[in-house]
Design a protein around this motif. Structure first.
Motif, PDB file in Angstrom:
ATOM      1  N   LEU A   1      28.199  54.288 -18.857  1.00 46.57           N
ATOM      2  CA  LEU A   1      28.634  54.428 -19.986  1.00 46.57           C
ATOM      3  C   LEU A   1      27.757  53.393 -20.939  1.00 46.57           C
ATOM      4  O   LEU A   1      27.053  53.404 -21.999  1.00 46.57           O
ATOM      5  CB  LEU A   1      29.875  54.469 -20.534  1.00 46.57           C
ATOM      6  CG  LEU A   1      30.487  55.936 -20.359  1.00 46.57           C
ATOM      7  CD1 LEU A   1      32.184  55.596 -20.764  1.00 46.57           C
ATOM      8  CD2 LEU A   1      29.861  57.154 -20.937  1.00 46.57           C
ATOM      9  N   ALA A   2      28.059  51.972 -20.601  1.00 49.11           N
ATOM     10  CA  ALA A   2      27.470  50.725 -21.248  1.00 49.11           C
ATOM     11  C   ALA A   2      25.897  51.059 -21.279  1.00 49.11           C
ATOM     12  O   ALA A   2      25.038  50.877 -22.179  1.00 49.11           O
ATOM     13  CB  ALA A   2      27.779  49.906 -20.532  1.00 49.11           C
ATOM     14  N   SER A   3      25.357  51.435 -19.981  1.00 50.79           N
ATOM     15  CA  SER A   3      23.770  51.825 -19.830  1.00 50.79           C
ATOM     16  C   SER A   3      23.167  52.855 -20.704  1.00 50.79           C
ATOM     17  O   SER A   3      22.277  52.606 -21.539  1.00 50.79           O
ATOM     18  CB  SER A   3      23.339  52.137 -18.411  1.00 50.79           C
ATOM     19  OG  SER A   3      23.632  51.023 -17.650  1.00 50.79           O
ATOM     20  N   PHE A   4      24.068  54.025 -20.589  1.00 47.56           N
ATOM     21  CA  PHE A   4      23.604  55.051 -21.799  1.00 47.56           C
ATOM     22  C   PHE A   4      23.711  54.783 -23.249  1.00 47.56           C
ATOM     23  O   PHE A   4      22.972  55.215 -24.017  1.00 47.56           O
ATOM     24  CB  PHE A   4      24.550  56.266 -21.395  1.00 47.56           C
ATOM     25  CG  PHE A   4      24.167  57.059 -20.155  1.00 47.56           C
ATOM     26  CD1 PHE A   4      22.782  56.809 -19.588  1.00 47.56           C
ATOM     27  CD2 PHE A   4      25.289  57.764 -19.277  1.00 47.56           C
ATOM     28  CE1 PHE A   4      22.567  57.161 -18.293  1.00 47.56           C
ATOM     29  CE2 PHE A   4      24.820  58.227 -18.089  1.00 47.56           C
ATOM     30  CZ  PHE A   4      23.670  57.884 -17.647  1.00 47.56           C
ATOM     31  N   LEU A   5      25.064  53.880 -23.399  1.00 47.01           N
ATOM     32  CA  LEU A   5      25.078  53.620 -24.750  1.00 47.01           C
ATOM     33  C   LEU A   5      24.353  52.323 -25.555  1.00 47.01           C
ATOM     34  O   LEU A   5      24.141  52.270 -26.745  1.00 47.01           O
ATOM     35  CB  LEU A   5      26.528  53.297 -25.221  1.00 47.01           C
ATOM     36  CG  LEU A   5      27.502  54.796 -24.975  1.00 47.01           C
ATOM     37  CD1 LEU A   5      28.811  54.133 -25.004  1.00 47.01           C
ATOM     38  CD2 LEU A   5      27.217  55.739 -25.940  1.00 47.01           C
ATOM     39  N   GLY A   6      23.833  51.539 -24.547  1.00 49.59           N
ATOM     40  CA  GLY A   6      23.367  50.338 -25.143  1.00 49.59           C
ATOM     41  C   GLY A   6      22.193  49.845 -24.286  1.00 49.59           C
ATOM     42  O   GLY A   6      21.714  48.680 -24.428  1.00 49.59           O
ATOM     43  N   GLY A   7      21.540  50.621 -23.492  1.00 50.94           N
ATOM     44  CA  GLY A   7      20.677  50.256 -22.447  1.00 50.94           C
ATOM     45  C   GLY A   7      19.546  51.158 -22.115  1.00 50.94           C
ATOM     46  O   GLY A   7      19.319  51.980 -23.159  1.00 50.94           O
ATOM     47  N   THR A   8      18.822  51.037 -21.164  1.00 51.25           N
ATOM     48  CA  THR A   8      17.661  51.822 -20.724  1.00 51.25           C
ATOM     49  C   THR A   8      18.205  52.247 -19.397  1.00 51.25           C
ATOM     50  O   THR A   8      19.031  51.711 -18.768  1.00 51.25           O
ATOM     51  CB  THR A   8      16.489  51.041 -20.904  1.00 51.25           C
ATOM     52  OG1 THR A   8      16.378  50.130 -19.932  1.00 51.25           O
ATOM     53  CG2 THR A   8      16.380  50.527 -22.380  1.00 51.25           C
ATOM     54  N   LEU A   9      16.998  53.030 -18.512  1.00 48.58           N
ATOM     55  CA  LEU A   9      17.149  53.250 -17.278  1.00 48.58           C
ATOM     56  C   LEU A   9      16.959  52.025 -16.285  1.00 48.58           C
ATOM     57  O   LEU A   9      17.745  51.929 -15.537  1.00 48.58           O
ATOM     58  CB  LEU A   9      15.880  54.363 -17.036  1.00 48.58           C
ATOM     59  CG  LEU A   9      16.004  54.676 -15.365  1.00 48.58           C
ATOM     60  CD1 LEU A   9      17.375  55.651 -15.202  1.00 48.58           C
ATOM     61  CD2 LEU A   9      14.705  55.641 -15.314  1.00 48.58           C
ATOM     62  N   SER A  10      16.332  51.002 -16.914  1.00 48.49           N
ATOM     63  CA  SER A  10      16.262  49.733 -16.023  1.00 48.49           C
ATOM     64  C   SER A  10      17.682  49.152 -16.060  1.00 48.49           C
ATOM     65  O   SER A  10      17.863  48.346 -15.052  1.00 48.49           O
ATOM     66  CB  SER A  10      15.062  48.938 -16.445  1.00 48.49           C
ATOM     67  OG  SER A  10      15.252  48.496 -17.805  1.00 48.49           O
ATOM     68  N   THR A  11      18.142  49.162 -17.383  1.00 50.17           N
ATOM     69  CA  THR A  11      19.451  48.520 -17.464  1.00 50.17           C
ATOM     70  C   THR A  11      20.604  48.989 -16.439  1.00 50.17           C
ATOM     71  O   THR A  11      21.299  48.283 -15.792  1.00 50.17           O
ATOM     72  CB  THR A  11      20.023  48.722 -18.821  1.00 50.17           C
ATOM     73  OG1 THR A  11      19.286  48.210 -20.074  1.00 50.17           O
ATOM     74  CG2 THR A  11      21.383  48.087 -19.047  1.00 50.17           C
ATOM     75  N   LEU A  12      20.596  50.537 -16.110  1.00 51.13           N
ATOM     76  CA  LEU A  12      21.478  51.344 -15.309  1.00 51.13           C
ATOM     77  C   LEU A  12      21.162  50.773 -13.907  1.00 51.13           C
ATOM     78  O   LEU A  12      22.089  50.442 -13.253  1.00 51.13           O
ATOM     79  CB  LEU A  12      21.037  52.929 -15.688  1.00 51.13           C
ATOM     80  CG  LEU A  12      21.918  53.519 -14.452  1.00 51.13           C
ATOM     81  CD1 LEU A  12      23.281  53.301 -14.868  1.00 51.13           C
ATOM     82  CD2 LEU A  12      21.481  55.046 -14.718  1.00 51.13           C
ATOM     83  N   LEU A  13      19.945  50.691 -13.605  1.00 52.94           N
ATOM     84  CA  LEU A  13      19.419  50.335 -12.276  1.00 52.94           C
ATOM     85  C   LEU A  13      19.691  48.615 -11.978  1.00 52.94           C
ATOM     86  O   LEU A  13      20.401  48.723 -10.838  1.00 52.94           O
ATOM     87  CB  LEU A  13      17.585  50.325 -12.095  1.00 52.94           C
ATOM     88  CG  LEU A  13      17.318  50.123 -10.792  1.00 52.94           C
ATOM     89  CD1 LEU A  13      17.762  50.939  -9.730  1.00 52.94           C
ATOM     90  CD2 LEU A  13      15.613  49.925 -10.809  1.00 52.94           C
ATOM     91  N   PHE A  14      19.777  47.959 -12.774  1.00 51.50           N
ATOM     92  CA  PHE A  14      20.131  46.620 -12.463  1.00 51.50           C
ATOM     93  C   PHE A  14      21.519  46.542 -12.458  1.00 51.50           C
ATOM     94  O   PHE A  14      22.153  45.516 -11.777  1.00 51.50           O
ATOM     95  CB  PHE A  14      19.540  45.743 -13.573  1.00 51.50           C
ATOM     96  CG  PHE A  14      17.921  45.105 -13.337  1.00 51.50           C
ATOM     97  CD1 PHE A  14      17.671  44.253 -12.431  1.00 51.50           C
ATOM     98  CD2 PHE A  14      17.092  46.091 -13.793  1.00 51.50           C
ATOM     99  CE1 PHE A  14      16.371  43.836 -12.439  1.00 51.50           C
ATOM    100  CE2 PHE A  14      15.813  45.857 -13.573  1.00 51.50           C
ATOM    101  CZ  PHE A  14      15.255  44.782 -12.712  1.00 51.50           C
ATOM    102  N   SER A  15      22.122  47.055 -13.701  1.00 54.05           N
ATOM    103  CA  SER A  15      23.624  47.195 -13.581  1.00 54.05           C
ATOM    104  C   SER A  15      24.197  47.741 -12.294  1.00 54.05           C
ATOM    105  O   SER A  15      25.305  47.088 -11.991  1.00 54.05           O
ATOM    106  CB  SER A  15      24.147  47.691 -14.956  1.00 54.05           C
ATOM    107  OG  SER A  15      23.796  47.092 -16.091  1.00 54.05           O
ATOM    108  N   ALA A  16      23.899  49.001 -12.007  1.00 52.58           N
ATOM    109  CA  ALA A  16      24.484  49.343 -10.733  1.00 52.58           C
ATOM    110  C   ALA A  16      24.322  48.581  -9.645  1.00 52.58           C
ATOM    111  O   ALA A  16      25.286  48.428  -8.773  1.00 52.58           O
ATOM    112  CB  ALA A  16      23.766  50.785 -10.562  1.00 52.58           C
ATOM    113  N   ALA A  17      23.138  48.079  -9.357  1.00 57.98           N
ATOM    114  CA  ALA A  17      22.975  47.242  -8.240  1.00 57.98           C
ATOM    115  C   ALA A  17      24.185  45.802  -8.293  1.00 57.98           C
ATOM    116  O   ALA A  17      24.625  45.691  -7.365  1.00 57.98           O
ATOM    117  CB  ALA A  17      21.490  46.770  -8.264  1.00 57.98           C
ATOM    118  N   GLY A  18      24.103  45.374  -9.250  1.00 58.28           N
ATOM    119  CA  GLY A  18      24.800  44.024  -9.440  1.00 58.28           C
ATOM    120  C   GLY A  18      26.140  44.546  -9.346  1.00 58.28           C
ATOM    121  O   GLY A  18      27.196  43.769  -8.607  1.00 58.28           O
ATOM    122  N   ALA A  19      26.654  45.591 -10.075  1.00 58.30           N
ATOM    123  CA  ALA A  19      28.155  45.938  -9.956  1.00 58.30           C
ATOM    124  C   ALA A  19      28.670  46.325  -8.664  1.00 58.30           C
ATOM    125  O   ALA A  19      29.757  46.159  -8.055  1.00 58.30           O
ATOM    126  CB  ALA A  19      28.318  47.134 -11.115  1.00 58.30           C
TER     127      ALA A  19
END
Length: 174
Positions: A70-88
């Protein structure tokens, strides 16, 4: 913690919503106010820490995955999703492992610091893959220092909030 399935689901939804809001608020903080370029405070880590102490691991994973998506879709990009998913993902695995050691060996702050530093490491692994070089990992000492400091801060906040939550639940059940 919760007594029935509906209460548990509502609690999970509330924690996930809080984690998303904290992530979006954190995205709004300008970079000069962070400790190092690319470093964030990790405010959503507060929710993950609380969830570890109150819910089974599968529910905590649900909260983390919901926050990342949700945070990636609401306030980020596809790269945000990729980096956030790996870190999380790496962060959760490490936090859960340290949590399972028990309160006699590690505190909330230790769990939070583990999550913060592993989150940074996971993101650097993705960055090195995207950049096609391991040189990106040279930034690891800087992000580790930032992760330790932010992990301490979020661990203290999570510990305080968990104690407050416990008091609320005791008073509610009285």
């Amino acid at each position: 913690m919760t007594t029935n399935k509906n209460q548990r689901l509502v609690f999970i939804a509330l924690l996930a919503a809080q984690a998303v809001v904290l992530s979006l608020l954190e995205q709004a903080i300008p970079s000069p106010f962070t400790m190092a370029p690319g470093a964030k405070l990790g405010l959503a880590n507060i929710i993950t820490c609380i969830a570890l102490f109150k819910l089974p691991a599968t529910d905590v994973m649900t909260i983390v995955a919901t926050r990342v998506l949700l945070a990636s879709f609401l306030g980020g990009t596809l790269s945000t999703l990729l980096f956030s998913a790996a870190g999380a993902t790496l962060s959760f695995v490490g936090m859960y492992g340290v949590f399972k050691l028990g309160p006699n060996l590690v505190s909330m702050i230790g769990i939070s610091v583990t999550g913060a530093t592993l989150h940074n490491f996971g993101q650097l692994l993705i960055a090195s893959h995207v950049a096609g070089t391991w040189n990106v990992l040279l930034y690891l000492p800087v992000l580790t220092g930032a992760g330790i400091l932010s992990g301490i801060a979020t661990g203290v906040a999570a510990n305080y909030l968990l104690q407050s939550l416990d008091k609320i639940l005791v008073n509610k059940n009285s």
